[in-house]
Write an enzyme that holds these catalytic residues in place. Sequence first.
Site, PDB file in Angstrom:
ATOM      1  N   GLU A   1       0.823  -1.211   0.000  1.00  0.00           N
ATOM      2  CA  GLU A   1       0.000   0.000   0.000  1.00  0.00           C
ATOM      3  C   GLU A   1       0.856   1.259   0.000  1.00  0.00           C
ATOM      4  OE1 GLU A   1      -0.795  -2.738   1.685  1.00  0.00           O
ATOM      5  OE2 GLU A   1      -2.680  -3.180   0.686  1.00  0.00           O
TER       6      GLU A   1
ATOM      7  N   HIS B   1     -11.482  -6.161   7.823  1.00  0.00           N
ATOM      8  CA  HIS B   1     -11.837  -5.930   6.424  1.00  0.00           C
ATOM      9  C   HIS B   1     -13.242  -5.344   6.285  1.00  0.00           C
ATOM     10  CE1 HIS B   1      -8.606  -8.902   6.242  1.00  0.00           C
ATOM     11  NE2 HIS B   1      -8.405  -8.567   4.969  1.00  0.00           N
TER      12      HIS B   1
END
Lengths: 394, 326
Positions: free
Chosen positions: B60, B129
């Site tokens: 990321e 998540h």
Amino acid sequence: MNIVMPSLGASVSEGKIVQWFKAVGDEVAAGEPLLEVESDKTSLEIEAPASGTLSEIRVAEDDIAPVGEIICILAGADEQPAETVEAPAPPPASPTAEPPSTEDVPGDPAPPPVRGRSQISPRARKLAAEKGIDLTQLADTGAPVTGADILAKSNAVPAADVSLMYADTPHQRHTISSMRGTIARRLTEAKQTIPHFYMSAEIDLGPLEQLRNELRSKVGECPTVTAFAIKALAEALRAVPEANVVWAGDSILQFERADIAVAVALDDGLLTPVIRDAGGKTPSSISAELKDLATRARQGRLQPADYEGGVASISNLGMHGVGRFQAIINPPQALILALGASERRPREADDGSVQFVSQMTVTLSADHRVVDGVTGANLLAAFGTRLQAPDGLL
Amino acid sequence: MAQLTYREAVARGIAQEMARDEDVVLLGEDVAKAGGVFKATDGILERFGPRRALDTPISEQAILGSAMGAAMTGLKPIAEIMFGDFVAVCYDFIANEFGKTRYMTDGQVKCPLVVRMANGGGVAFGAQHSQSVENWCMQFPGLKVVAPSSPADVVGLLAAAVRDPDPVIFLEHKGLYGTRGEVPDGEIVDTLGTAKILRPGTDCTLIAVGMMVPRSLAAAEQLKADFGIDAEVIDLRSLMPLDTRTLLASVGRTHRVFTVEENPRVLGWGAEIVSIIADEAFFDLDGPPVRITAPHVPISTPPHLEALVIPSVERIVEAVRQSLAA
């Protein structure tokens, strides 16, 4: 059984014993009145919650006890009130609530419903303050007080009362137009908040009538009496500048010109268009402007710039045969001059004989916050002098 | 007019902007060959080629770092962080870099990029998540935060985000990817910082974003049918800038306000809105503002437990009904 001083409503913390109906040693039946208490808001009789003997009075007549304090003891009464016992004392609180400290009390009684600050919404508080509604006078329904409750109280109730009063009288109901609403609101405010005073004067109209006749024969047309009066009032305000003022809340505004408003009647109300700097205009131009403003007012085509401001108004009901009247000041102005009809009146002449002359009565309404009596008198005199010598106005 | 799913709308919005402006590029994990793990970028690689649609390593930091570099040197990247939760891995860019660049360089260097993230829960992905990260992003001056709830808004707000000269966090809702809606034909460009009143009402205002919008609308219908309560529903759409004018005007009409938030209660965006309303519209209120939120717990994985955490239609109805009856 301990009897305590009951809650006498929200924000009441103590009560006064007005009277004991029973003496120590008396037998008391359940539901029988025991005593009367009062607060600064209410008074109520307290009934015995159960049968028994009044064994002790702890607070004497005329004495004050805090809410919840034991005021007397009922011996032999069931600790649990029997089913047959009437609910004692009116709401909101139960006077039989026992203090939790006494021995074998099964549980704390539920606290009485109290309308606290949190149960009146911020919006309701604001609206109540704006509309002058006393929040303590609202019925306690147990539900929180909302803005809608305040609006209902401030609007609906009086209107409903009036309608109710005339329910049996045949009538038509008209809704209030926005102009009518504005007139109602502004003039109510004017009459309630402006300290009006009134003074009248007689004005000879002979010279003005003569001048208008001359103009009519020479030019074919001539300005209206109202136009001359507007011009004369503007000139008078120039001569008496201390009257050319309005109240501005925290200060006084003194003008350098005189803007004069004129009441124009419409089918369903009135408007007051303003002649700007009337002192700088001739009666004929004022007359023409007035005609244009009145036409546009009746067509509903006036702009705010046409009717806002002004220092004084003129209202002429002379053509409707009114001899004299007192007008309500048109806020934020400070003055209004009411013109009556031209009348033939007898007057003593210099030689002692009686002559008839044309006269008009004018009445000045003035805002005493900014205009005092002598100032008003000077203005009225200056106005009369000018209207009685109308050549100077041309 | 076409019926599109929310995920198809994402792809359409990206394609609309990439077709318009060659400087717009797409990068992220599996966004190109796979068409996105949520299939929200399907077809982009095929249409615009590998130079403009890039699959990145699982990093990321690399995604946002290269996006920032590209933005500073003239491109207009659309970067994807697959799950909003993962933004914590590359938080330095969000917290310290993107929003401060233009300010610290006195406007000499701009950072016109969009970071797309799949946000929120409702699909049983578990505590790491499924989070709603609006408030992780909206607290930094210089960042804009957008969260559409309908396919048409996805296209229009994504276009507005790409065209905005500043960095924009674009929160797509995982639970809405499969939902459908009408999307007008042709180019669509919306305006950032504008809320929408989706259902006018007179009794109270429900303020929501993302998946809480359809739930609030369903709750409003139920409140009307069962209790006669007429709720106004506002889709914020943009958390930063915040359309306070629309919110305050609504409170001025209904006098009661509820925020409907998927995030945990503490420091949710609703707290900020309630604070603004208390500051600016206190005397319009007929009762305390109410925040309907997830409790302050990690989100459960099993669907029946997750459903207890995230506000449901029934919970919204019950909270409004109870508060208005009190």
